[in-house]
Write a protein that holds these residues in place. Structure first.
Motif, PDB file in Angstrom:
ATOM      1  N   ALA A  44       0.844  -1.197   0.000  1.00 48.67           N
ATOM      2  CA  ALA A  44       0.000   0.000   0.000  1.00 48.67           C
ATOM      3  C   ALA A  44       0.881   1.249   0.000  1.00 48.67           C
ATOM      4  O   ALA A  44       0.592   2.220  -0.717  1.00 48.67           O
ATOM      5  N   LEU A  45       1.963   1.225   0.785  1.00 48.39           N
ATOM      6  CA  LEU A  45       2.892   2.357   0.803  1.00 48.39           C
ATOM      7  C   LEU A  45       3.577   2.520  -0.552  1.00 48.39           C
ATOM      8  O   LEU A  45       3.691   3.641  -1.078  1.00 48.39           O
ATOM      9  N   LEU A  46       4.044   1.404  -1.134  1.00 48.97           N
ATOM     10  CA  LEU A  46       4.670   1.467  -2.459  1.00 48.97           C
ATOM     11  C   LEU A  46       3.687   1.991  -3.505  1.00 48.97           C
ATOM     12  O   LEU A  46       4.070   2.757  -4.401  1.00 48.97           O
ATOM     13  N   ASN A  47       2.437   1.588  -3.368  1.00 44.15           N
ATOM     14  CA  ASN A  47       1.420   2.058  -4.312  1.00 44.15           C
ATOM     15  C   ASN A  47       1.196   3.562  -4.161  1.00 44.15           C
ATOM     16  O   ASN A  47       1.028   4.274  -5.163  1.00 44.15           O
ATOM     17  N   ALA A  48       1.184   4.043  -2.927  1.00 44.97           N
ATOM     18  CA  ALA A  48       1.031   5.480  -2.698  1.00 44.97           C
ATOM     19  C   ALA A  48       2.191   6.253  -3.337  1.00 44.97           C
ATOM     20  O   ALA A  48       1.982   7.285  -3.989  1.00 44.97           O
ATOM     21  N   ILE A  49       3.407   5.744  -3.171  1.00 42.00           N
ATOM     22  CA  ILE A  49       4.582   6.391  -3.771  1.00 42.00           C
ATOM     23  C   ILE A  49       4.486   6.357  -5.294  1.00 42.00           C
ATOM     24  O   ILE A  49       4.768   7.355  -5.974  1.00 42.00           O
ATOM     25  N   ALA A  50       4.080   5.204  -5.841  1.00 43.73           N
ATOM     26  CA  ALA A  50       3.966   5.058  -7.296  1.00 43.73           C
ATOM     27  C   ALA A  50       2.933   6.024  -7.867  1.00 43.73           C
ATOM     28  O   ALA A  50       3.151   6.632  -8.928  1.00 43.73           O
ATOM     29  N   ILE A  51       1.815   6.183  -7.171  1.00 43.67           N
ATOM     30  CA  ILE A  51       0.766   7.105  -7.637  1.00 43.67           C
ATOM     31  C   ILE A  51       1.276   8.544  -7.625  1.00 43.67           C
ATOM     32  O   ILE A  51       1.052   9.312  -8.578  1.00 43.67           O
ATOM     33  N   LEU A  52       1.987   8.917  -6.563  1.00 48.50           N
ATOM     34  CA  LEU A  52       2.519  10.284  -6.480  1.00 48.50           C
ATOM     35  C   LEU A  52       3.526  10.554  -7.597  1.00 48.50           C
ATOM     36  O   LEU A  52       3.528  11.631  -8.197  1.00 48.50           O
TER      37      LEU A  52
END
Length: 285
Positions: A83-91
């Motif tokens: 979920a954290l990696l996904n948040a970074i990827a989206i940003l």
């Protein structure tokens, strides 16, 4: 059908789908234009149909499951990390976003706004795996809006070349991701209904397979031979992969053996969902 068998079918479908997709990508496509090579157009179309048949069969198989989760599990560290990696990827994706010729400015702005909200949401999921707290129900609309906006943006950007197989895979993968996020939000608020657990498995596993099929071949091809003119949008592909990993980790935990009961016990245990919403709820805390 036992969920263990469904998981085995998922691994088989994922492996077969990737094998057919890699073959279709390497031997039937022109890397420069993205279209099929003239001599291999027919077989390329057949292979696309085979890939979709394999992927969509996963959704059908999920409706055969006879055991359902009795409660929503706590956030696991694996799902929280993705979920954290996904948040970074989206940003990263929204920060590097450049509107195409065919994309209206308002779509790009809307994608950035919903992307920022979705990144905050997935960041909150990560924090929840470290410290249990309540996530407001309305927050679960953020990923639904983001992936829906991303689907519209992708369709608009690729409308001129909509018949390119890469775009078809991406669009269908994003459709199933939107459907999963909708079921995800309904489940979090105890609104999934009798078939909710089947629909979230069907949409989730299919989204994972299609996301892998869409994003891995161009990335692997580019990294293996950078001299080839491979069209890769790394930020967008990374979002697809991290989202797929999060979905898989969530489903693996949600349908774990200790959280499953046979179908005829489902009604008996439905009351636990209401109780868990107050105490042991995966999302609400």
């Amino acid at each position: 059908m036992r969920f263990k068998n469904i998981r085995i079918y998922f691994y088989i479908a994922l492996g077969l789908g990737l094998a057919v997709r890699f073959f279709q990508y390497f031997y039937t496509m022109d890397f420069v234009t993205g279209f099929f090579k003239p001599d291999y157009k027919s077989i390329g179309i057949i292979l696309v149909a085979v890939v979709f048949a394999i992927s969509l069969s996963m959704a059908a198989v999920c409706f055969l499951v006879r055991r359902c989760p009795i409660k929503l599990p706590h956030v696991g560290h694996t799902a929280g990390s993705f979920a954290l990696l996904n948040a970074i990827a989206i940003l990263i994706d929204i920060a590097t976003l450049h509107n195409g010729v065919n994309v209206p400015v308002w779509q790009g702005m809307l994608l950035k706004i919903t992307g920022a909200l979705a990144a905050v949401f997935f960041g909150a999921i990560f924090v929840k795996c470290l410290k249990n707290y309540k996530i407001p129900s309305l927050c679960f609309a953020a990923p639904v809006l983001y992936y829906l906006t991303k689907l519209i943006y992708s369709f608009t950007a690729s409308s001129v070349l909509a018949l390119i197989s890469d775009h078809i895979y991406t669009l269908v993968a994003e459709i199933f991701t939107v459907l999963f996020m909708l079921e995800f939000a309904l489940l979090a608020n105890n609104l999934g209904g009798e078939l909710g657990y089947k629909k979230i498995a069907a949409t989730g596993f299919t989204a994972v397979i299609l996301s892998a099929i869409s994003s891995l071949p161009p990335i692997v091809t580019y990294l293996a031979n950078r001299s080839l003119a491979v069209r890769v949008d790394f930020s967008s592909e990374f979002v697809m992969l991290t989202t797929a990993c999060f979905i898989y980790c969530f489903l693996r935990r949600h349908f774990s053996g200790r959280n499953l009961k046979r179908r005829h016990k489902h009604i008996k245990h439905r009351s636990h969902l209401s109780d868990d919403k107050k105490s042991d709820n995966f999302y609400m805390g």
